[in-house]
Each structure stands twice: as structure tokens, then as C-alpha cells.
Design a protein around this motif. Structure first.
Motif, PDB file in Angstrom:
ATOM      1  N   GLY A   1       0.830  -1.197   0.000  1.00 42.05           N
ATOM      2  CA  GLY A   1       0.000   0.000   0.000  1.00 42.05           C
ATOM      3  C   GLY A   1       0.867   1.252   0.000  1.00 42.05           C
ATOM      4  O   GLY A   1       2.066   1.198   0.261  1.00 42.05           O
ATOM      5  N   VAL A   2       0.245   2.353  -0.292  1.00 41.82           N
ATOM      6  CA  VAL A   2       0.933   3.636  -0.298  1.00 41.82           C
ATOM      7  C   VAL A   2       0.090   4.615   0.503  1.00 41.82           C
ATOM      8  O   VAL A   2      -1.125   4.695   0.316  1.00 41.82           O
ATOM      9  CB  VAL A   2       1.114   4.171  -1.739  1.00 41.82           C
ATOM     10  N   ASP A   3       0.724   5.345   1.392  1.00 41.99           N
ATOM     11  CA  ASP A   3       0.031   6.383   2.147  1.00 41.99           C
ATOM     12  C   ASP A   3      -0.220   7.559   1.204  1.00 41.99           C
ATOM     13  O   ASP A   3       0.730   8.225   0.772  1.00 41.99           O
ATOM     14  CB  ASP A   3       0.889   6.816   3.330  1.00 41.99           C
ATOM     15  N   PRO A   4      -1.484   7.838   0.858  1.00 48.17           N
ATOM     16  CA  PRO A   4      -1.753   8.910  -0.109  1.00 48.17           C
ATOM     17  C   PRO A   4      -1.291  10.287   0.376  1.00 48.17           C
ATOM     18  O   PRO A   4      -1.022  11.158  -0.439  1.00 48.17           O
ATOM     19  CB  PRO A   4      -3.269   8.871  -0.296  1.00 48.17           C
ATOM     20  N   GLU A   5      -1.166  10.481   1.669  1.00 48.05           N
ATOM     21  CA  GLU A   5      -0.683  11.768   2.199  1.00 48.05           C
ATOM     22  C   GLU A   5       0.751  12.042   1.738  1.00 48.05           C
ATOM     23  O   GLU A   5       1.133  13.206   1.607  1.00 48.05           O
ATOM     24  CB  GLU A   5      -0.759  11.786   3.726  1.00 48.05           C
ATOM     25  N   ARG A   6       1.528  11.007   1.515  1.00 48.41           N
ATOM     26  CA  ARG A   6       2.905  11.187   1.064  1.00 48.41           C
ATOM     27  C   ARG A   6       2.989  11.539  -0.411  1.00 48.41           C
ATOM     28  O   ARG A   6       4.020  11.961  -0.910  1.00 48.41           O
ATOM     29  CB  ARG A   6       3.725   9.925   1.317  1.00 48.41           C
TER      30      ARG A   6
END
Length: 180
Positions: free
Chosen positions: A170-175
Motif C-alpha cells: 500500500g501507499v500512504d496517499p498523504e505522502r
């Protein structure tokens, strides 16, 4: 959530890809009620790992599990004690897997392995990877982060496809929010 926490094991001194995944995932799981602890395997001469500090800063309960050499029975005893009160052992690298298999056998806890890939150039770490390839068949579940990894594990390591689960990182969308 009333379930027992998951004990994640990671052997790390530098922050790498699997560490970034854990640093994003575990606090997010905590916010939705999943309790996770991390045991950081590190050599006794290098007790201050970036992963341990980063986990603590993010509010994840992390403990240092010192090793006194490549195969350390004292680490295994400490890990078995650390398993008390947990419901699952989840390992994230070959060295953690070696100790995780033994701890799961001793405690009866299920063992989950996330296979993040094979990237090591260090001879000692490659030895752990070779041992890991043989031990993967003993895991209750193996998480693959790519289809290529899934194919490698069935073809080269003999892992039963019924134990494999493909879950992309997964990827933290905030980053991903662009800066100025």
C-alpha cells in the motif's frame, strides 16, 4: 477489537522498503483497532536502530530483541517469552523467519511470512535467504507483494499455492501530495 495482537518481527538497522511499509501500515491498523507490536532483531553491538526509533515515534509498541551472533539461542528464548499474549507471529525478512519458525513451533502460534523479495548482497544475509527458502513451506500463510514473487515462491521454493496470498504494498496517499 478483542483479538490478541500480532507480533511483527523485522531484522533491520537501516530503513528499507519493508520498514516503510510497516511504518505506514501498523499505525493505520492501530487506528482501526488492530493491535500490533514489533520485535526488532538487532545485533547487541548496534542496539540503536532507525526502525525502532521510527516505530516508537509513530506510536507503535516496538522492542529491541538483541542477537549475540548469526544463530543465537538466547534470542529464541527472548522471542518465545515475547510471544506471550500474542495471537500471530508475522515476519518480514529471512532472519526473522528463521527465528519465527522456531518460535511458532515452540508456542503453537500461527506464522505469517511477508516475502518482500530477495535483494541481499551480504553473504550472511544470503545464507539466511537460502534457509528461508526451505522454511517458507512451514509458514501458515505467505504474503507476496508482487506476482513475480508469487511465481518465484511456488516455482523455486515449493510453497503451496493455497498458502500464498498476493497483497500489493500500500501507499500512504498523504505522502503523494505534491509540495510547493
Amino acid at each position: 477489537m478483542d483479538s490478541k495482537p500480532v507480533l511483527h518481527l523485522r531484522s533491520s538497522t537501516d530503513l528499507a522498503g519493508p520498514d516503510s511499509l510497516l511504518l505506514d501500515l501498523l499505525p493505520a491498523l492501530g487506528r482501526i483497532g488492530w493491535r500490533c507490536d514489533v520485535g526488532v532483531l538487532c545485533h547487541r553491538r548496534h542496539p540503536d536502530t532507525g526502525l525502532l526509533r521510527a516505530m516508537t515515534r509513530r506510536g507503535v509498541r516496538a522492542v529491541r530483541l538483541p542477537t549475540h551472533g548469526p544463530l543465537d539461542p538466547r534470542l529464541l528464548v527472548a522471542l518465545i517469552r515475547r510471544c506471550r499474549g500474542h495471537g500471530v507471529i508475522h515476519v518480514h525478512d529471512p532472519k526473522g523467519h528463521v527465528y519465527g519458525v522456531a518460535a511458532a513451533a515452540a508456542t503453537g502460534l500461527p506464522l505469517v511470512v511477508t516475502h518482500h523479495g530477495r535483494l541481499s548482497r551480504d553473504p550472511r544475509e544470503r545464507l539466511y535467504e537460502q534457509i528461508d527458502a526451505r522454511l517458507l513451506r512451514h509458514a501458515d500463510r505467505v504474503v507476496c507483494v508482487s506476482r513475480r514473487s508469487e511465481s518465484f515462491l511456488t516455482r523455486s521454493c515449493g510453497v503451496d499455492t493455497g498458502r500464498l496470498h498476493w497483497i500489493p504494498n500500500g501507499v500512504d496517499p498523504e505522502r503523494l501530495v505534491p509540495g510547493e
